[in-house]
Design a protein around this motif. Sequence first.
Motif, PDB file in Angstrom:
ATOM      1  N   PHE A  77      34.110  47.347  47.329  1.00 60.55           N
ATOM      2  CA  PHE A  77      35.349  47.997  47.759  1.00 60.55           C
ATOM      3  C   PHE A  77      36.474  46.981  47.946  1.00 60.55           C
ATOM      4  CE2 PHE A  77      37.880  48.978  51.610  1.00 60.55           C
ATOM      5  CZ  PHE A  77      38.654  50.000  51.096  1.00 60.55           C
ATOM      6  N   VAL A  78      36.178  45.898  48.647  1.00 56.26           N
ATOM      7  CA  VAL A  78      37.190  44.873  48.902  1.00 56.26           C
ATOM      8  C   VAL A  78      37.553  44.146  47.619  1.00 56.26           C
ATOM      9  CG1 VAL A  78      37.676  42.722  50.135  1.00 56.26           C
ATOM     10  CG2 VAL A  78      36.501  44.587  51.306  1.00 56.26           C
ATOM     11  N   ASP A  79      36.557  43.825  46.793  1.00 56.08           N
ATOM     12  CA  ASP A  79      36.823  43.118  45.544  1.00 56.08           C
ATOM     13  C   ASP A  79      37.705  43.946  44.620  1.00 56.08           C
ATOM     14  OD1 ASP A  79      36.281  40.767  43.834  1.00 56.08           O
ATOM     15  OD2 ASP A  79      35.300  42.238  42.534  1.00 56.08           O
ATOM     16  N   ASN A  80      37.486  45.248  44.547  1.00 56.08           N
ATOM     17  CA  ASN A  80      38.332  46.118  43.716  1.00 56.08           C
ATOM     18  C   ASN A  80      39.751  46.197  44.272  1.00 56.08           C
ATOM     19  OD1 ASN A  80      36.338  46.782  41.833  1.00 56.08           O
ATOM     20  ND2 ASN A  80      35.568  48.469  43.075  1.00 56.08           N
ATOM     21  N   ALA A  81      39.880  46.187  45.604  1.00 51.33           N
ATOM     22  CA  ALA A  81      41.215  46.202  46.208  1.00 51.33           C
ATOM     23  C   ALA A  81      41.980  44.933  45.849  1.00 51.33           C
ATOM     24  CB  ALA A  81      41.099  46.347  47.724  1.00 51.33           C
ATOM     25  N   VAL A  82      41.302  43.790  45.862  1.00 49.36           N
ATOM     26  CA  VAL A  82      41.942  42.526  45.486  1.00 49.36           C
ATOM     27  C   VAL A  82      42.261  42.516  43.998  1.00 49.36           C
ATOM     28  CG1 VAL A  82      41.646  40.026  45.364  1.00 49.36           C
ATOM     29  CG2 VAL A  82      40.813  41.282  47.366  1.00 49.36           C
ATOM     30  N   ALA A  85      45.484  44.336  42.991  1.00 47.64           N
ATOM     31  CA  ALA A  85      46.781  43.826  43.447  1.00 47.64           C
ATOM     32  C   ALA A  85      47.044  42.374  43.070  1.00 47.64           C
ATOM     33  CB  ALA A  85      46.887  43.970  44.970  1.00 47.64           C
ATOM     34  N   PHE A  86      45.978  41.588  42.900  1.00 52.57           N
ATOM     35  CA  PHE A  86      46.147  40.151  42.689  1.00 52.57           C
ATOM     36  C   PHE A  86      45.645  39.775  41.297  1.00 52.57           C
ATOM     37  CE2 PHE A  86      44.668  35.697  43.286  1.00 52.57           C
ATOM     38  CZ  PHE A  86      45.873  35.135  43.682  1.00 52.57           C
ATOM     39  N   HIS A  87      46.458  39.038  40.548  1.00 56.23           N
ATOM     40  CA  HIS A  87      46.118  38.740  39.160  1.00 56.23           C
ATOM     41  C   HIS A  87      45.696  37.293  38.928  1.00 56.23           C
ATOM     42  CE1 HIS A  87      49.026  42.219  38.942  1.00 56.23           C
ATOM     43  NE2 HIS A  87      47.927  42.706  38.408  1.00 56.23           N
ATOM     44  N   GLY A  88      45.452  36.564  40.005  1.00 55.44           N
ATOM     45  CA  GLY A  88      44.922  35.217  39.877  1.00 55.44           C
ATOM     46  C   GLY A  88      43.430  35.194  40.135  1.00 55.44           C
ATOM     47  N   SER A  89      42.902  34.004  40.397  1.00 55.78           N
ATOM     48  CA  SER A  89      41.482  33.872  40.711  1.00 55.78           C
ATOM     49  C   SER A  89      41.191  34.496  42.074  1.00 55.78           C
ATOM     50  CB  SER A  89      41.099  32.390  40.728  1.00 55.78           C
ATOM     51  OG  SER A  89      39.783  32.218  41.213  1.00 55.78           O
ATOM     52  N   ARG A  90      40.122  35.282  42.137  1.00 52.03           N
ATOM     53  CA  ARG A  90      39.755  35.969  43.376  1.00 52.03           C
ATOM     54  C   ARG A  90      38.704  35.210  44.167  1.00 52.03           C
ATOM     55  NH1 ARG A  90      38.899  39.828  39.551  1.00 52.03           N
ATOM     56  NH2 ARG A  90      36.741  40.155  40.210  1.00 52.03           N
ATOM     57  N   ASP A  91      38.386  33.977  43.751  1.00 52.98           N
ATOM     58  CA  ASP A  91      37.293  33.234  44.385  1.00 52.98           C
ATOM     59  C   ASP A  91      37.527  33.007  45.877  1.00 52.98           C
ATOM     60  OD1 ASP A  91      36.126  33.142  41.940  1.00 52.98           O
ATOM     61  OD2 ASP A  91      36.614  31.057  41.512  1.00 52.98           O
ATOM     62  N   PHE A  92      38.777  32.847  46.268  1.00 55.51           N
ATOM     63  CA  PHE A  92      39.083  32.638  47.694  1.00 55.51           C
ATOM     64  C   PHE A  92      39.613  33.901  48.347  1.00 55.51           C
ATOM     65  CE2 PHE A  92      42.165  31.642  51.052  1.00 55.51           C
ATOM     66  CZ  PHE A  92      41.364  30.915  51.923  1.00 55.51           C
ATOM     67  N   LEU A  93      40.500  34.615  47.655  1.00 54.45           N
ATOM     68  CA  LEU A  93      41.181  35.744  48.271  1.00 54.45           C
ATOM     69  C   LEU A  93      40.235  36.906  48.567  1.00 54.45           C
ATOM     70  CD1 LEU A  93      43.823  36.817  49.302  1.00 54.45           C
ATOM     71  CD2 LEU A  93      44.369  37.641  47.005  1.00 54.45           C
ATOM     72  N   THR A 250      47.661  41.908  53.734  1.00 59.05           N
ATOM     73  CA  THR A 250      47.380  40.500  53.447  1.00 59.05           C
ATOM     74  C   THR A 250      47.273  40.271  51.941  1.00 59.05           C
ATOM     75  OG1 THR A 250      46.215  40.178  55.545  1.00 59.05           O
ATOM     76  CG2 THR A 250      45.720  38.629  53.772  1.00 59.05           C
ATOM     77  N   ILE A 251      46.531  41.136  51.259  1.00 57.89           N
ATOM     78  CA  ILE A 251      46.381  41.021  49.805  1.00 57.89           C
ATOM     79  C   ILE A 251      47.730  41.169  49.112  1.00 57.89           C
ATOM     80  CG2 ILE A 251      45.335  42.051  47.756  1.00 57.89           C
ATOM     81  CD1 ILE A 251      43.042  43.008  49.598  1.00 57.89           C
ATOM     82  N   VAL A 252      48.503  42.160  49.513  1.00 61.23           N
ATOM     83  CA  VAL A 252      49.799  42.428  48.881  1.00 61.23           C
ATOM     84  C   VAL A 252      50.768  41.278  49.112  1.00 61.23           C
ATOM     85  CG1 VAL A 252      51.827  43.925  48.939  1.00 61.23           C
ATOM     86  CG2 VAL A 252      49.542  44.925  48.947  1.00 61.23           C
TER      87      VAL A 252
END
Length: 261
Positions: A77-82, A85-93, A250-252
């Motif tokens: 759920f959280v990974d899909n939300a990131v 909205a976010f188009h970079g690497s999700r390794d940290f966010l 926070t993600i946005v």
Amino acid sequence: MADAGHSPAEYVTHHLKHWASSHDDAFISVEAWHFDTLLVSTVLGLLFLTLFRMAAVRATSGVPGKLQNFVEILVDFVDNAVKDAFHGSRDFLAPLALTIFVWTFLWNCMDLIPVDLPPMIAKHVFGLEYFRAVPSADMSATFALSLSVFALIIIYSVKGKGVGGFAKEFLTHPFGAKLLPANIVLNTVELLAKPISLALRLFGNLYAGELIFILIALLPWWAQLIPGLGWAIFHILVVTLQAFIFMTLTIVYISMAYEHH
């Protein structure tokens, strides 16, 4: 239930005071350490890490257990939300967003514990006069979390645009270089409004919820069940929603800071 020896005003005031390094009766103090907030936040953080560690260690490719199912649903759920909205690497966010959501949710859930129980345990077991168990009803905790997000907004803005790109956008957006002072004022207000709104939104909702529970506790014991149960059921929605809003914003905010405009 309110103590017989306390007036309603004394009862409410007593429940709104922290186990702190000093008591100056200020609504917010930058000098006092709120030990109850630090203790509860640390315990809840360790609980979060322990449960997720247990799920990771016991993870199986076969039939998953209930804990593994729950953790996998939450992580997806959280990974899909990131991802949306976010188009970079999700390794940290993505781990950051997960941590914020779960930790804030656990903070908020402390508001569902009967208001007299934590201070009663603190007094009779540890001899403490004051104890508040809801970190998100403490402005120092919500501002600490929002300032961490604010620092990441700056870091990701520089990371995505470079120092020069960040400075150029801050100084020239949205009116161009000719109106540089207006750009600085507007962008400063916009930047500072993000952590302030994050902190005050979470604090305001949970502080109000805690205060209503305290006011319900002032009623006679036989009159507390219906309003207490009704408010607790409604507050479950508030608890979850405020954690989700804090995570989503926070993600946005970090996504907006990272992207070029």
